[in-house]
Write a protein that holds these residues in place. Structure first.
Motif, PDB file in Angstrom:
ATOM      1  N   VAL A  90       0.860  -1.187   0.000  1.00  0.00           N
ATOM      2  CA  VAL A  90       0.000   0.000   0.000  1.00  0.00           C
ATOM      3  C   VAL A  90       0.894   1.234   0.000  1.00  0.00           C
ATOM      4  CG1 VAL A  90      -1.889   1.186   1.152  1.00  0.00           C
ATOM      5  CG2 VAL A  90      -1.683  -1.305   1.356  1.00  0.00           C
ATOM      6  N   GLN A  91       0.638   2.184  -0.907  1.00  0.00           N
ATOM      7  CA  GLN A  91       1.483   3.370  -1.041  1.00  0.00           C
ATOM      8  C   GLN A  91       0.638   4.631  -1.160  1.00  0.00           C
ATOM      9  OE1 GLN A  91       3.422   1.253  -4.572  1.00  0.00           O
ATOM     10  NE2 GLN A  91       5.091   2.575  -3.891  1.00  0.00           N
ATOM     11  N   THR A  92       1.239   5.756  -0.821  1.00  0.00           N
ATOM     12  CA  THR A  92       0.614   7.040  -1.147  1.00  0.00           C
ATOM     13  C   THR A  92       0.849   7.326  -2.633  1.00  0.00           C
ATOM     14  OG1 THR A  92       2.591   8.325  -0.645  1.00  0.00           O
ATOM     15  CG2 THR A  92       1.039   7.942   1.174  1.00  0.00           C
ATOM     16  N   ALA A  97       4.533   7.548  -7.221  1.00  0.00           N
ATOM     17  CA  ALA A  97       5.071   8.360  -8.322  1.00  0.00           C
ATOM     18  C   ALA A  97       6.592   8.396  -8.257  1.00  0.00           C
ATOM     19  CB  ALA A  97       4.492   9.772  -8.263  1.00  0.00           C
ATOM     20  N   TYR A  98       7.127   8.555  -7.048  1.00  0.00           N
ATOM     21  CA  TYR A  98       8.577   8.619  -6.867  1.00  0.00           C
ATOM     22  C   TYR A  98       9.235   7.297  -7.270  1.00  0.00           C
ATOM     23  CZ  TYR A  98      13.066   9.412  -4.493  1.00  0.00           C
ATOM     24  OH  TYR A  98      14.397   9.561  -4.201  1.00  0.00           O
ATOM     25  N   SER A  99       8.640   6.178  -6.842  1.00  0.00           N
ATOM     26  CA  SER A  99       9.218   4.867  -7.177  1.00  0.00           C
ATOM     27  C   SER A  99       9.138   4.602  -8.672  1.00  0.00           C
ATOM     28  CB  SER A  99       8.501   3.750  -6.403  1.00  0.00           C
ATOM     29  OG  SER A  99       7.128   3.688  -6.745  1.00  0.00           O
ATOM     30  N   LEU A 100       8.076   5.056  -9.332  1.00  0.00           N
ATOM     31  CA  LEU A 100       7.957   4.886 -10.783  1.00  0.00           C
ATOM     32  C   LEU A 100       9.046   5.666 -11.505  1.00  0.00           C
ATOM     33  CD1 LEU A 100       6.340   3.835 -13.244  1.00  0.00           C
ATOM     34  CD2 LEU A 100       4.986   5.948 -13.119  1.00  0.00           C
ATOM     35  N   ARG A 102      11.971   6.653 -10.324  1.00  0.00           N
ATOM     36  CA  ARG A 102      13.279   6.055 -10.057  1.00  0.00           C
ATOM     37  C   ARG A 102      13.477   4.775 -10.865  1.00  0.00           C
ATOM     38  NH1 ARG A 102      15.657   5.506  -4.275  1.00  0.00           N
ATOM     39  NH2 ARG A 102      17.391   5.059  -5.668  1.00  0.00           N
ATOM     40  N   SER A 103      12.377   4.064 -11.097  1.00  0.00           N
ATOM     41  CA  SER A 103      12.468   2.848 -11.903  1.00  0.00           C
ATOM     42  C   SER A 103      12.801   3.180 -13.348  1.00  0.00           C
ATOM     43  CB  SER A 103      11.144   2.077 -11.828  1.00  0.00           C
ATOM     44  OG  SER A 103      11.122   1.004 -12.736  1.00  0.00           O
ATOM     45  N   GLU A 104      12.208   4.276 -13.860  1.00  0.00           N
ATOM     46  CA  GLU A 104      12.423   4.639 -15.262  1.00  0.00           C
ATOM     47  C   GLU A 104      13.786   5.308 -15.464  1.00  0.00           C
ATOM     48  OE1 GLU A 104      10.002   6.985 -18.757  1.00  0.00           O
ATOM     49  OE2 GLU A 104      10.432   8.032 -16.894  1.00  0.00           O
ATOM     50  N   GLN A 105      14.135   6.226 -14.564  1.00  0.00           N
ATOM     51  CA  GLN A 105      15.396   6.961 -14.700  1.00  0.00           C
ATOM     52  C   GLN A 105      16.132   6.949 -13.353  1.00  0.00           C
ATOM     53  OE1 GLN A 105      15.085  10.797 -16.778  1.00  0.00           O
ATOM     54  NE2 GLN A 105      13.026  10.229 -17.444  1.00  0.00           N
ATOM     55  N   PRO A 106      16.801   5.855 -13.029  1.00  0.00           N
ATOM     56  CA  PRO A 106      17.415   5.708 -11.703  1.00  0.00           C
ATOM     57  C   PRO A 106      18.565   6.678 -11.434  1.00  0.00           C
ATOM     58  CG  PRO A 106      18.042   3.893 -13.147  1.00  0.00           C
ATOM     59  CD  PRO A 106      16.972   4.647 -13.864  1.00  0.00           C
ATOM     60  N   ASP A 107      19.171   7.229 -12.459  1.00  0.00           N
ATOM     61  CA  ASP A 107      20.329   8.099 -12.260  1.00  0.00           C
ATOM     62  C   ASP A 107      19.961   9.560 -12.002  1.00  0.00           C
ATOM     63  OD1 ASP A 107      21.994   5.940 -12.679  1.00  0.00           O
ATOM     64  OD2 ASP A 107      22.102   6.280 -14.845  1.00  0.00           O
ATOM     65  N   ARG A 108      18.708   9.904 -12.180  1.00  0.00           N
ATOM     66  CA  ARG A 108      18.292  11.295 -11.975  1.00  0.00           C
ATOM     67  C   ARG A 108      17.932  11.520 -10.501  1.00  0.00           C
ATOM     68  NH1 ARG A 108      13.579  14.586 -15.342  1.00  0.00           N
ATOM     69  NH2 ARG A 108      13.611  16.486 -14.060  1.00  0.00           N
ATOM     70  N   GLU A 117       5.783  18.555  -8.643  1.00  0.00           N
ATOM     71  CA  GLU A 117       6.588  18.397  -9.852  1.00  0.00           C
ATOM     72  C   GLU A 117       6.806  16.910 -10.152  1.00  0.00           C
ATOM     73  OE1 GLU A 117       9.347  22.441  -9.804  1.00  0.00           O
ATOM     74  OE2 GLU A 117       9.996  20.686  -8.652  1.00  0.00           O
ATOM     75  N   ARG A 118       7.028  16.114  -9.117  1.00  0.00           N
ATOM     76  CA  ARG A 118       7.215  14.670  -9.333  1.00  0.00           C
ATOM     77  C   ARG A 118       5.926  14.026  -9.827  1.00  0.00           C
ATOM     78  NH1 ARG A 118      10.654  14.649  -4.527  1.00  0.00           N
ATOM     79  NH2 ARG A 118       8.997  13.742  -3.244  1.00  0.00           N
ATOM     80  N   ILE A 119       4.792  14.494  -9.310  1.00  0.00           N
ATOM     81  CA  ILE A 119       3.509  13.954  -9.769  1.00  0.00           C
ATOM     82  C   ILE A 119       3.333  14.223 -11.266  1.00  0.00           C
ATOM     83  CG2 ILE A 119       1.005  14.195  -9.606  1.00  0.00           C
ATOM     84  CD1 ILE A 119       2.128  12.642  -7.302  1.00  0.00           C
ATOM     85  N   GLY A 120       3.640  15.453 -11.687  1.00  0.00           N
ATOM     86  CA  GLY A 120       3.540  15.785 -13.110  1.00  0.00           C
ATOM     87  C   GLY A 120       4.488  14.964 -13.954  1.00  0.00           C
ATOM     88  N   GLU A 121       5.714  14.753 -13.473  1.00  0.00           N
ATOM     89  CA  GLU A 121       6.684  13.925 -14.201  1.00  0.00           C
ATOM     90  C   GLU A 121       6.204  12.478 -14.281  1.00  0.00           C
ATOM     91  OE1 GLU A 121       9.361  14.622 -15.792  1.00  0.00           O
ATOM     92  OE2 GLU A 121       9.859  16.689 -15.230  1.00  0.00           O
ATOM     93  N   ALA A 122       5.587  11.988 -13.209  1.00  0.00           N
ATOM     94  CA  ALA A 122       5.084  10.609 -13.208  1.00  0.00           C
ATOM     95  C   ALA A 122       3.966  10.439 -14.230  1.00  0.00           C
ATOM     96  CB  ALA A 122       4.593  10.226 -11.812  1.00  0.00           C
TER      97      ALA A 122
END
Length: 385
Positions: A90-92, A97-100, A102-108, A117-122
């Protein structure tokens, strides 16, 4: 093996109908406060994983909720009362959004962005196919709690998620338009007003043919007539239109109805009335008084104390209150800095003594004020308090 359901209440017919829906159902559940929605969600998750014909794995179920408090409660209920769903995560919305990302672009460095801003990027990442490329892969079923608080960017993200997998994914969304409180997060006033029940309208418009709507009408929390006085207005709040002018007019009607209902309730009286004070003394532990801010709470506490009414101030469990002895130190000094010797003298003369080693207390308070070695900056301590 202990039966996880033994110490939980049996399901009502309405709750059972929610639990029994197939995994690919597009399900909207409206449920007011005290309707047992968390209890129902836990059993729903168990059913999704325990169906002999189409059982889902824990990794195929995505469970999202708005606040950390709601996530914590759902996790605790799962740990206590779930049979099959104990491995469901269960997640907020923010955490997912943050884990997604990091999964797509782990180096950023995604932590450098603000939440919104993270929500919009997700949302953009979903459109790029980031979920399909992630390790869990696309969900088979999405469970979303507290959907009445989905506004602005978070609502856009969830709508994009459901749109992306509308042909292969079922969902269970639960909420109550009467409990929506996070509209203030939308800065523009016109846009904020338009958010009223918008997500509910979006679901009904996006799935006109196969959306299943169920309602939990029972209330297990309001056990007295006074506590239940506003319950009849819940359905009116749930049906508020998302169009601003119509919503304003309907809201005014609800407000007038609520005012009339409250005027019919017995008045407790002013806090200094003899009847009120005697009631608070005689029935200790049966009353809570909500205050708008800490100042109001302290003024009320002083009033009750002066009339000999036993009480306590209840803080949020996550608050970090300042010990009472700090106040005595701040009041006792007439200078802008303190030496350790003077600090210990003030501690010894105060009405409340600190708990623990005094040298450690000195280092702790001096560190909080970022004072140079050997001195304590009293003004900095006051600012920290």
């Amino acid at each position: 093996m202990t039966d996880a359901y033994l110490d939980s209440p049996p399901l009502t017919e309405e709750q059972q109908a929610v639990v029994d829906q197939p995994w690919d159902t597009r399900l909207l559940v409206t449920a007011g406060a005290g309707a047992g929605k968390t209890h129902t969600l836990v059993r729903r998750l168990d059913a999704l994983m325990g169906d002999e014909e189409a059982a889902l794995e824990a990794g195929e179920i995505l469970v999202l909720s708005f606040s950390r408090a709601a996530v914590r409660e759902l996790r605790e209920r799962i740990a206590l009362h779930a049979r099959e769903a104990r491995r469901v995560r269960v997640q907020t919305f923010d955490s997912w959004a943050y884990s997604l990302l990091r999964s797509e672009q782990p180096d950023r460095d995604w932590s450098a962005l603000r939440f919104d801003e993270r929500i919009g990027e997700a949302t953009e990442a979903i459109l790029r196919g980031a979920i399909e490329e992630s390790e869990p892969g696309p969900p088979a079923h999405v469970v979303i709690d507290e959907v009445q608080d989905l506004v602005g960017d978070r609502r856009d993200m969830v709508e994009t998620l459901l749109d992306r997998f509308q042909d292969s994914c079922g969902f269970t969304v639960v909420g109550d338009g009467a409990q929506a409180i996070f509209g203030f997060q939308v800065a523009d006033e016109d846009a904020r007003a338009a958010e009223t029940n918008y997500f509910f309208d979006w679901l009904r418009g996006s799935y006109p043919d196969d959306l299943v709507e169920l309602h939990l009408s029972a209330n297990f929390r309001a056990r007295t007539t006074e506590a239940a006085v506003a319950l009849p207005l819940g359905s009116a709040l749930q049906r508020l239109p998302s169009e601003s002018a119509a919503s304003d007019a309907a809201g005014e009607d609800v407000y007038r109805d609520l005012t009339d209902l409250l005027r019919g309730c017995p008045s407790f009286g002013a806090v200094t009335d003899t009847f009120t004070l005697d009631s608070l003394r005689d029935f200790r532990g049966t009353c809570a008084i909500l205050c708008r801010d800490n100042r109001q709470a302290l003024v009320l506490s002083e009033t009750l104390f002066s009339h000999g009414v036993p009480h306590r101030l209840q803080r949020d469990l996550q608050d970090r209150p300042v010990p009472a002895w700090v106040a005595s130190v701040l009041r006792g000094t007439g200078s802008t800095t303190l030496t350790e010797e003077r600090f210990e003298a003030l501690l010894g003369s105060g009405p409340v003594s600190p708990v623990g080693d005094r040298a450690r207390v000195w280092r702790s308070l001096r560190g909080a004020a970022r004072a140079p070695r050997g001195l304590m900056d009293v003004a900095a301590v006051r600012r920290a308090v």
